[in-house]
Write an enzyme that holds these catalytic residues in place. Structure first.
Site, PDB file in Angstrom:
ATOM      1  N   ASP A  46       0.824  -1.198   0.000  1.00  0.00           N
ATOM      2  CA  ASP A  46       0.000   0.000   0.000  1.00  0.00           C
ATOM      3  C   ASP A  46       0.866   1.259   0.000  1.00  0.00           C
ATOM      4  O   ASP A  46       2.094   1.191  -0.003  1.00  0.00           O
ATOM      5  CB  ASP A  46      -1.037  -0.024   1.125  1.00  0.00           C
ATOM      6  CG  ASP A  46      -0.403  -0.004   2.500  1.00  0.00           C
ATOM      7  OD1 ASP A  46       0.723   0.495   2.631  1.00  0.00           O
ATOM      8  OD2 ASP A  46      -1.040  -0.494   3.449  1.00  0.00           O
ATOM      9  N   LYS A  68      -3.909   4.282  -2.891  1.00  0.00           N
ATOM     10  CA  LYS A  68      -4.381   5.447  -3.621  1.00  0.00           C
ATOM     11  C   LYS A  68      -3.334   5.877  -4.635  1.00  0.00           C
ATOM     12  O   LYS A  68      -2.160   5.817  -4.386  1.00  0.00           O
ATOM     13  CB  LYS A  68      -4.614   6.601  -2.649  1.00  0.00           C
ATOM     14  CG  LYS A  68      -6.000   6.602  -2.104  1.00  0.00           C
ATOM     15  CD  LYS A  68      -6.280   7.872  -1.342  1.00  0.00           C
ATOM     16  CE  LYS A  68      -7.616   7.746  -0.655  1.00  0.00           C
ATOM     17  NZ  LYS A  68      -7.628   8.176   0.701  1.00  0.00           N
ATOM     18  N   MET A 182      -3.602   9.396  10.443  1.00  0.00           N
ATOM     19  CA  MET A 182      -4.441   9.958   9.382  1.00  0.00           C
ATOM     20  C   MET A 182      -5.270  11.138   9.887  1.00  0.00           C
ATOM     21  O   MET A 182      -6.481  11.230   9.667  1.00  0.00           O
ATOM     22  CB  MET A 182      -5.368   8.881   8.800  1.00  0.00           C
ATOM     23  CG  MET A 182      -4.586   7.764   8.131  1.00  0.00           C
ATOM     24  SD  MET A 182      -5.626   6.493   7.426  1.00  0.00           S
ATOM     25  CE  MET A 182      -6.012   5.484   8.857  1.00  0.00           C
TER      26      MET A 182
END
Lengths: 279, 465
Positions: A46, A68, A182
């Site tokens: 990731d 992402k 985050m």
């Protein structure tokens, strides 16, 4: 031959290893993770896995990105789980590599349960999580005897991207030190809710981006000013945000700053005005 | 020796790669491109990566069957797909005295490709002479594990300083002593950490001043939960270099066995006994050993940054002008969770994870907001909590945590002696007593513990051994 420095189990075809890659510095990989990288047929990684870590994969391994990219939404968790099952059923040695630790805000539990449901054999290998070990490079211990006997970890947004549906007011009262993963997306909201819940606006805050990487940046601020200061300083994810008195310890414990920039450290960053107790 | 070790300089040289598949051709193409070769790929099927490289002009492709004539004028030929066409190219290439490698066919090859470790400009090649590629990969892993990851940076920095230092130090023995002291002392630590801004000039100045560079660096290192495979690469390397290892009682023998045989080991364990060390004594010992110019590793169980009193030791060392590096480790909670097969955070079950120590200052009850700790949708990981488990469970239920909340104890997490017990907040205290738990134990409380049933340990164990 001298004895091998380590002897982890064989990585068998058709198995999935869910493995923590640590906060970024390849030196913080475990020997077990290195072994996995050097024996995997395919590495599904990731966004938080650094290039330095991926560079240790064997040349023949296929590297598959599952995070992402360029503003596109990240693949759905279900798709990633499905992909792991698919690769394992092809008889490949599948390494699922996650930044930090797979079981601390890494959604490793969901992937593991999918593997259980599909009857794919797997193994979980812990990693150094950015919210504890990663902060060592910022000179911030998450616990310190003069400040806290507990520390709470939380993620700043949930799976839908909204600010995490937790009782921030309760955390404001009950958690002497909060480490928020985050947190950048909703930092202003989170700070407001903590202050509304009773946390003092002058509570020390440290924002650490790219923890444990050569381009690590640390912003020292307070809860009331965190959002504005972070914006002014251009702090960009991935970040770990520390709220609580330990953030102030950095003024005395920034060993990396002392080592590389000659930062002069304070002897009494907490302002206790006494010799540190020992014993 | 069944081969002549050499490194080929292929920058700009014409190289032929026969075959275009993902499994064998793509990795070879990647290495050839990294070496700067002018690569031509000939194959009837071409993997997406190879087509991408062709589109961006990094290599040339011909989608056709290869023939013997393709070998002409090549600096190197690699046959990644040894079908009849591929073998014909290899035979022609060897007849033309072109260095030729055929994947998995050593009898057709006049050179073999080693397993490599690339820390540019440092390049290490490992070969078993074709006896066992799998063994070569293992050897490579062992070497990788002990090499610092910043090795390439270190080599480039030293190269930059070489001329200046040679000018400053006339004799070869002086130069050798200088470079050894740089590599053994805090300067190499700095460069490996990524700080090489002023370094070449700085090294030249130091050489001119004739300074002693070995004085004083202490590495405070997390040893992880006990399983040596859970050591970090950095921890292993520092352990292998240390002159003295000052360690806690909780550091396992398996981990300590990685220290050099002639290194001094000092246990400063705070076992409940007569000769335990006070923090002040430990601090003084660290300063004393570092001032002697020794490479000191202060080894702590788990992660020094969590309940490890790292702050006190860093502050003391820095106050005495000694450089410090803190190397995190795997903390017991994550190791225990991995071993037991449940996550610490999980969607819908636990959105916060709180770590608590069972010991406050001077062994008093820890200063914890139990009302906050008793909230639902939370995982609690309690360190060193065994001796106060009755109190902790009582405080939690008194503050509203359901007695039926799942709870687990993991003793000696990650070690061969590991034991795991699962119960509830109401029963966990009795389980601990009934099973006579004595080793270091981690207590985990929360709904996530129930997931261990979904991913039973037996499944993990069947994979493990």
């Amino acid at each position: 031959m001298n004895r091998a420095p380590y002897s982890p189990p064989d990585f068998q075809p058709g198995h999935v290893w869910l493995c923590g890659a640590g906060p970024g510095d390849p030196g913080l990989l475990t020997l077990h993770a290195l072994h996995a990288l050097q024996n995997a047929d395919v590495v599904v990684y990731d966004a938080l896995v650094s290039d330095g870590v991926l560079g240790l994969a064997r040349a023949e391994a296929t590297l598959e990105y599952a995070g992402k990219r360029g503003g596109k939404p990240s693949p759905k968790q279900a798709d990633i789980s499905l992909r792991l099952v698919q690769l394992a059923r092809q008889g490949l040695r599948v390494l699922r590599l996650k930044g930090g630790d797979p079981f601390v805000f890494g959604r490793g539990g969901e992937e593991a349960l999918s593997l259980v449901a599909a009857e794919v054999p797997f193994r979980i290998v812990p990693g150094v999580t950015a919210g504890i070990g990663g902060l060592a490079y910022a000179g911030i211990p998450v616990t310190h005897r003069d400040t806290n006997h507990a520390v709470t970890f939380i993620t700043g947004h949930d799976a839908t991207g909204d600010v995490a549906g937790v009782d921030w007011a309760a955390l404001a009262k009950g958690a002497p030190v909060l480490v928020i993963y985050m947190a950048m997306k909703h930092l202003a909201t989170i700070a407001d809710r903590l202050i509304d819940g009773g946390k003092a606006g002058d509570t020390p805050v440290a924002i650490v981006s790219n923890a444990a990487l050569p381009d690590q940046r640390v912003l020292e601020t307070t809860l009331a000013k965190a959002s504005a200061d972070a914006e002014a300083a251009g702090m960009a994810p991935p970040c770990v945000v520390v709220v609580g008195a330990v953030a102030r310890l950095r003024a005395g414990l920034d060993w990396l700053g002392a080592l590389t920039e000659g930062r002069v450290l304070e002897a009494d960053p907490l302002g206790l005005g006494r010799e540190r107790r020992t014993g | 020796m069944n081969g002549f070790p050499a490194f080929l300089r292929l920058a700009g040289q014409p190289v032929l790669l026969v075959g275009g598949n993902t499994e064998t051709a793509v990795p070879k193409a990647r290495l050839l491109l990294a070496a700067g070769a002018d690569v031509t790929v000939i194959a009837t099927t071409l993997a997406a990566e190879i087509l991408d490289w062709a589109r961006t002009g990094r290599l040339t492709v011909y989608r056709r069957r290869p023939s013997a004539g393709d070998a002409n004028g090549r600096a190197v030929v690699i046959v990644a797909v040894p079908d009849a066409d591929g073998v014909a190219v290899a035979v022609a290439a060897r007849a033309a005295l072109v260095p030729t490698n055929v994947v998995d066919r050593p009898e057709l090859s006049n050179f073999i490709m080693p397993a490599i470790i690339d820390r540019n400009p440092v390049l290490i090649a490992v070969s078993t002479g074709g006896a066992s590629p799998a063994l070569a990969r293992r050897v490579r892993s062992w070497i990788e594990a002990v090499l610092p990851t910043g090795l390439g940076r270190l080599a480039r920095t030293l190269e930059g300083a070489r001329q200046g230092v040679n000018d400053a130090l006339a004799s070869a023995p002086e130069r050798r002593r200088f470079w050894d002291s740089v590599l053994d002392g805090p300067i190499a630590t700095r460069i490996l950490r990524g700080d090489n801004g002023e370094c070449p000039q700085f090294l030249t100045q130091l050489a001119a001043q004739g300074r002693d560079l070995t004085n004083g660096v202490v590495h405070i290192v997390g040893a992880g939960p006990g399983d040596p495979d859970l050591l970090t690469l950095k921890a292993l390397r520092l352990l292998q270099q240390a002159d003295v290892v000052i360690h806690d009682r909780l550091v396992s023998d398996a981990v300590l066995s990685h220290a050099r045989r002639d290194a001094t080991r000092i246990s400063v364990g705070k076992a409940k006994g007569a000769d335990s060390w006070t923090q002040a004594e430990i601090n003084a010992l660290l300063v004393h050993r570092a001032r002697d110019g020794q490479r000191v590793v202060r080894l702590k169980g788990g992660d020094p940054n969590l309940f490890g009193r790292v702050g006190e030791e860093v502050a003391h060392l820095r106050a005495h002008g000694i450089e410090v590096e803190v190397v995190p480790g795997i903390t017991a909670a994550t190791a225990a969770a991995s071993a037991a097969g449940f996550p610490l955070s999980h969607r819908g079950l636990a959105s916060t994870v709180t770590y608590i120590t069972g010991h406050g200052a001077d062994d008093s009850e820890p200063d914890v907001d139990w009302q906050a700790a008793a909230r639902s949708h939370q995982t609690l990981a309690i360190y060193m909590g065994l001796s106060r488990l009755t109190t902790v469970a009582g405080r939690l239920t008194a503050n509203g945590l359901a007695g039926s909340t799942p709870a687990a104890i993991v003793e000696n997490a990650s070690l061969p002696t590991e034991r795991r017990f699962v119960g509830t907040v109401a029963t966990i205290d009795r389980i601990a007593r009934d099973n006579r738990l004595t080793g270091p134990a981690l207590i985990i409380i929360g709904d996530v513990v129930a997931l261990a049933d979904a991913a039973p340990a037996s499944r993990l164990l069947s994979v493990a051994s």
